[in-house]
Enzyme design. Structure first.
Site, short mmCIF file in Angstrom:
data_model
loop_
_atom_site.label_atom_id
_atom_site.label_comp_id
_atom_site.label_asym_id
_atom_site.label_seq_id
_atom_site.Cartn_x
_atom_site.Cartn_y
_atom_site.Cartn_z
N HIS A 233 0.86 -1.19 0.00
CA HIS A 233 0.00 0.00 0.00
C HIS A 233 0.90 1.24 0.00
CE1 HIS A 233 -2.78 3.07 1.47
NE2 HIS A 233 -3.77 2.26 1.16
N CYS A 271 -3.80 2.60 -4.55
CA CYS A 271 -4.69 3.45 -3.78
C CYS A 271 -4.68 4.85 -4.41
CB CYS A 271 -4.25 3.49 -2.32
SG CYS A 271 -5.29 4.59 -1.33
N HIS A 298 -7.74 0.32 -4.28
CA HIS A 298 -8.43 1.17 -3.32
C HIS A 298 -8.88 2.39 -4.10
CE1 HIS A 298 -6.47 -0.08 0.78
NE2 HIS A 298 -7.09 -1.07 0.19
N ASP A 351 -13.01 3.32 -0.58
CA ASP A 351 -12.22 3.61 0.61
C ASP A 351 -12.70 4.92 1.23
OD1 ASP A 351 -10.23 3.11 2.39
OD2 ASP A 351 -8.56 3.51 1.02
N HIS A 352 -12.63 5.02 2.53
CA HIS A 352 -12.87 6.26 3.26
C HIS A 352 -14.10 7.04 2.82
CE1 HIS A 352 -8.26 6.41 4.04
NE2 HIS A 352 -8.81 5.28 4.41
N TYR A 368 -14.70 4.65 7.90
CA TYR A 368 -15.24 3.33 7.59
C TYR A 368 -16.68 3.14 8.05
CZ TYR A 368 -10.75 1.94 5.83
OH TYR A 368 -9.63 1.84 5.05
#
Ligand code: DNO
Length: 391
Positions: A233, A271, A298, A351-352, A368
């Site tokens: 990541h 990501c 991501h 994500d997020h 999350y």
């Protein structure tokens, strides 16, 4: 893309049933209860896997098997921890889990200064403000070297920022940075944090890069024999923090990691939100250069300003051109499919998400909560659907 959702385990406020209702089929999860460096035993893996299976879902990606600090610094018991890591990978493979996300960020995993930045529409987002981080470093952590590392203007602005903070704001800034965001696995007190940082004092960027490469070289025979795809990541944010180097932030960093250890089992978690924080990262070129080793996606977007601050934008807004990214991912999948690769479908998770609607009244893991990610997934699904129908 295999639609996936992160699940933090039985204590997560977002349940497996919620995830199924969001339309995801794949769960991204980890054994968060196992201390960093310890072996993940088959029995414990199977128990977690069975829980997910009973909810009608599959545990398809591990995020993350954490890398012990001794491995990053190549000191102490690093050899034992590398052996343990290999054993964990073998155990995961024996349970049919072949995709493993990890990071090589020293001391801290992902870092934000604010977890509930109010947005104009009433929802909240995670954000990162340079002045806040520097104020914490200079005036709360009181790190001795900090004053030498920042410019005069940065110190002045950080000072002004700090002067206006109320005690509860000092506490929440401190907590956001060092208490450990979900999945970071480790949280610290100020003293512990200072000690951890000092441990990196003698390590240069080249040293850390070398340590990562040596770690990967040690894993490759195991990865190739059991078929596990590791996917690193990126640094989040993609820049050095607290005077410690980071080695997975730029195109050059990626070229270095993958040219040194070319096996496809040495892969990448792409990501978009992390890489997208740097204006000098050309996401599409980075994606296409390393497409064949991208084992996990991501998809999220960030909105940056020109002072190094950013916040999490809606998935289809912000600085990431999500249309181009989804298009590139679908293109890579069809390329893999036609060349007969069994891993042609790439797991992707939103994500997020923003904290929004009913989730504003709930306690959830920052970034999350259910609804914001559900919205992100739905938007990404629609985008992928439209692209695949028109191309
Ligand atoms: C944050 C996550 C990171 C990620 C790790 C991977 O939301 O993307 O915590 O899981 O860095 O090891």
């Amino acid at each position: 893309m295999i639609e996936s959702f992160r699940w933090y385990g039985p204590a997560d406020a977002v349940s497996l049933s919620d995830i199924r209702q969001a339309g995801a089929v794949n769960v991204v999860s980890a054994l968060h209860q196992v201390p960093n460096g310890a072996i993940w035993e088959v029995e414990t893996i199977k128990e977690h896997q069975e829980r997910i299976r009973q909810a009608g879902l599959k545990w398809g990606v591990v995020e993350s098997v954490p890398v012990h600090e001794d491995i990053k610094q190549r000191k102490g018991d690093f050899k034992v921890y590398i052996e343990n890591y290999k054993k964990t990978l073998e155990n995961l493979a024996s349970c049919g889990i072949f995709t493993v996300c990890y990071n090589f960020m020293p001391v801290l995993d992902w870092t934000r200064t604010h977890l509930y930045k109010p947005l104009a529409d009433g929802s909240t987002a995670l954000s990162f403000e340079g002045d806040a981080l520097r104020a914490f470093d200079l005036f709360i952590l009181n790190r001795t070297e900090a004053v030498k590392e920042y410019s005069k203007d940065e110190i002045l602005n950080a000072n002004n920022y700090f002067k206006n903070l109320k005690i509860n704001e000092i506490n929440s800034l401190t907590e956001s940075i060092i208490a450990g965001l979900p999945g970071a696995e480790e949280g610290y007190t100020l003293d512990q944090f200072n000690d951890r940082i000092q441990a990196y004092k003698h390590l240069s960027k080249q040293d850390l890069q070398q340590h990562l490469i040596l770690f990967l070289e040690a894993l490759i025979p195991t990865l190739e024999s059991v078929g596990v795809r590791m996917c690193i990541h990126p640094d989040d944010p993609p820049q050095p923090l607290f005077g410690i180097p980071r080695v997975v932030s730029t195109a050059e960093d990626l070229n270095q990691i993958f040219s040194s250890v070319p096996s496809l089992n040495n892969g990448l978690t792409f990501c978009t939100g992390s890489f997208g924080v740097r204006a000098d990262n050309d996401l599409l070129t980075m994606f296409t250069t390393h497409a064949s080793r991208i084992h996990f996606l991501h998809f999220r977007s960030t909105q940056r300003d020109d002072k190094g601050n950013f916040y999490e934008a809606n998935h289809l807004e912000g600085d990431v051109d999500m249309y181009l990214m989804v298009k590139a991912a679908l293109k890579e999948e069809s390329k893999r499919k036609s060349s007969g690769r069994s891993d042609w479908e790439i797991p992707m998770r939103p994500d997020h998400g923003h904290q929004m609607l009913d989730d504003l009244k709930k306690v959830t893991n920052p970034g999350y909560s259910a609804i914001g990610r559900l919205k992100g997934l739905a938007e990404l699904r629609g985008l992928a659907h439209a692209i695949s129908r028109t191309d």
